[in-house]
Design a protein around this motif. Structure first.
Motif, PDB file in Angstrom:
ATOM      1  N   LYS A  20       0.851  -1.192   0.000  1.00 38.86           N
ATOM      2  CA  LYS A  20       0.000   0.000   0.000  1.00 38.86           C
ATOM      3  C   LYS A  20       0.885   1.240   0.000  1.00 38.86           C
ATOM      4  O   LYS A  20       1.934   1.275   0.640  1.00 38.86           O
ATOM      5  N   LYS A  21       0.445   2.256  -0.719  1.00 37.00           N
ATOM      6  CA  LYS A  21       1.224   3.492  -0.816  1.00 37.00           C
ATOM      7  C   LYS A  21       1.470   4.102   0.552  1.00 37.00           C
ATOM      8  O   LYS A  21       2.552   4.596   0.839  1.00 37.00           O
ATOM      9  N   GLU A  22       0.455   4.051   1.398  1.00 34.94           N
ATOM     10  CA  GLU A  22       0.566   4.658   2.718  1.00 34.94           C
ATOM     11  C   GLU A  22       1.617   3.948   3.565  1.00 34.94           C
ATOM     12  O   GLU A  22       2.357   4.587   4.324  1.00 34.94           O
ATOM     13  N   ASP A  23       1.681   2.620   3.445  1.00 33.50           N
ATOM     14  CA  ASP A  23       2.682   1.858   4.202  1.00 33.50           C
ATOM     15  C   ASP A  23       4.094   2.192   3.740  1.00 33.50           C
ATOM     16  O   ASP A  23       5.003   2.356   4.556  1.00 33.50           O
ATOM     17  N   VAL A  24       4.274   2.301   2.424  1.00 36.32           N
ATOM     18  CA  VAL A  24       5.586   2.640   1.873  1.00 36.32           C
ATOM     19  C   VAL A  24       5.992   4.042   2.320  1.00 36.32           C
ATOM     20  O   VAL A  24       7.128   4.269   2.746  1.00 36.32           O
ATOM     21  N   MET A  25       5.070   4.978   2.270  1.00 37.09           N
ATOM     22  CA  MET A  25       5.374   6.349   2.680  1.00 37.09           C
ATOM     23  C   MET A  25       5.733   6.404   4.162  1.00 37.09           C
ATOM     24  O   MET A  25       6.628   7.157   4.560  1.00 37.09           O
ATOM     25  N   GLU A  26       5.046   5.627   4.982  1.00 38.22           N
ATOM     26  CA  GLU A  26       5.348   5.605   6.409  1.00 38.22           C
ATOM     27  C   GLU A  26       6.778   5.128   6.653  1.00 38.22           C
ATOM     28  O   GLU A  26       7.514   5.705   7.451  1.00 38.22           O
ATOM     29  N   LYS A  27       7.180   4.075   5.947  1.00 33.92           N
ATOM     30  CA  LYS A  27       8.557   3.558   6.080  1.00 33.92           C
ATOM     31  C   LYS A  27       9.582   4.593   5.623  1.00 33.92           C
ATOM     32  O   LYS A  27      10.629   4.774   6.247  1.00 33.92           O
ATOM     33  N   ILE A  28       9.288   5.276   4.527  1.00 37.66           N
ATOM     34  CA  ILE A  28      10.209   6.301   4.027  1.00 37.66           C
ATOM     35  C   ILE A  28      10.322   7.449   5.020  1.00 37.66           C
ATOM     36  O   ILE A  28      11.415   7.942   5.301  1.00 37.66           O
ATOM     37  N   LYS A  29       9.190   7.873   5.576  1.00 34.80           N
ATOM     38  CA  LYS A  29       9.221   8.963   6.559  1.00 34.80           C
ATOM     39  C   LYS A  29       9.996   8.563   7.805  1.00 34.80           C
ATOM     40  O   LYS A  29      10.698   9.382   8.389  1.00 34.80           O
ATOM     41  N   GLU A  30       9.874   7.294   8.214  1.00 37.75           N
ATOM     42  CA  GLU A  30      10.635   6.812   9.370  1.00 37.75           C
ATOM     43  C   GLU A  30      12.136   6.881   9.109  1.00 37.75           C
ATOM     44  O   GLU A  30      12.916   7.105  10.028  1.00 37.75           O
ATOM     45  N   ARG A  31      12.534   6.679   7.873  1.00 32.84           N
ATOM     46  CA  ARG A  31      13.961   6.633   7.520  1.00 32.84           C
ATOM     47  C   ARG A  31      14.479   7.941   6.926  1.00 32.84           C
ATOM     48  O   ARG A  31      15.596   7.975   6.411  1.00 32.84           O
ATOM     49  N   SER A  32      13.698   9.000   6.997  1.00 29.13           N
ATOM     50  CA  SER A  32      14.105  10.254   6.352  1.00 29.13           C
ATOM     51  C   SER A  32      15.383  10.839   6.962  1.00 29.13           C
ATOM     52  O   SER A  32      16.202  11.409   6.252  1.00 29.13           O
ATOM     53  N   LYS A  33      15.571  10.681   8.255  1.00 26.76           N
ATOM     54  CA  LYS A  33      16.809  11.192   8.870  1.00 26.76           C
ATOM     55  C   LYS A  33      18.025  10.429   8.359  1.00 26.76           C
ATOM     56  O   LYS A  33      19.078  11.019   8.117  1.00 26.76           O
ATOM     57  N   GLY A  34      17.881   9.130   8.165  1.00 27.01           N
ATOM     58  CA  GLY A  34      18.983   8.337   7.617  1.00 27.01           C
ATOM     59  C   GLY A  34      19.276   8.697   6.179  1.00 27.01           C
ATOM     60  O   GLY A  34      20.442   8.754   5.768  1.00 27.01           O
TER      61      GLY A  34
END
Length: 73
Positions: A20-34
């Motif tokens: 799901k797009k929302e799940d992928v976006m959530e993972k990306i947002k979690e890793r944005s600092k990295g």
């Protein structure tokens, strides 16, 4: 990117039928600092400031498909 280079808006198109797009976006947002840290390592000599990323789903293709579908009716 903002005029002072502190914020960059990033629009992503996600073409995965199994996620799901929302799940992928959530993972990306979690890793944005990295992501920002890795970019800082690679571009440390080219940029004075590494912007903070704000991620958005690019739904322009969905919008185009919807218009095509409505025009075909």
């Amino acid at each position: 990117i903002s005029p002072d280079l502190s914020v960059a808006k990033v629009y992503l198109s996600i073409f995965s039928p199994q996620y799901k797009k929302e799940d992928v976006m959530e993972k990306i947002k979690e890793r944005s600092k990295g992501i920002r840290a890795e970019l800082a390592i690679k571009l440390r000599y080219q940029l004075m400031k590494i912007p903070e990323f704000i991620f958005y789903i690019d739904d322009s293709l969905d919008y185009v498909e919807n218009i095509d579908r409505l025009l075909k009716k």
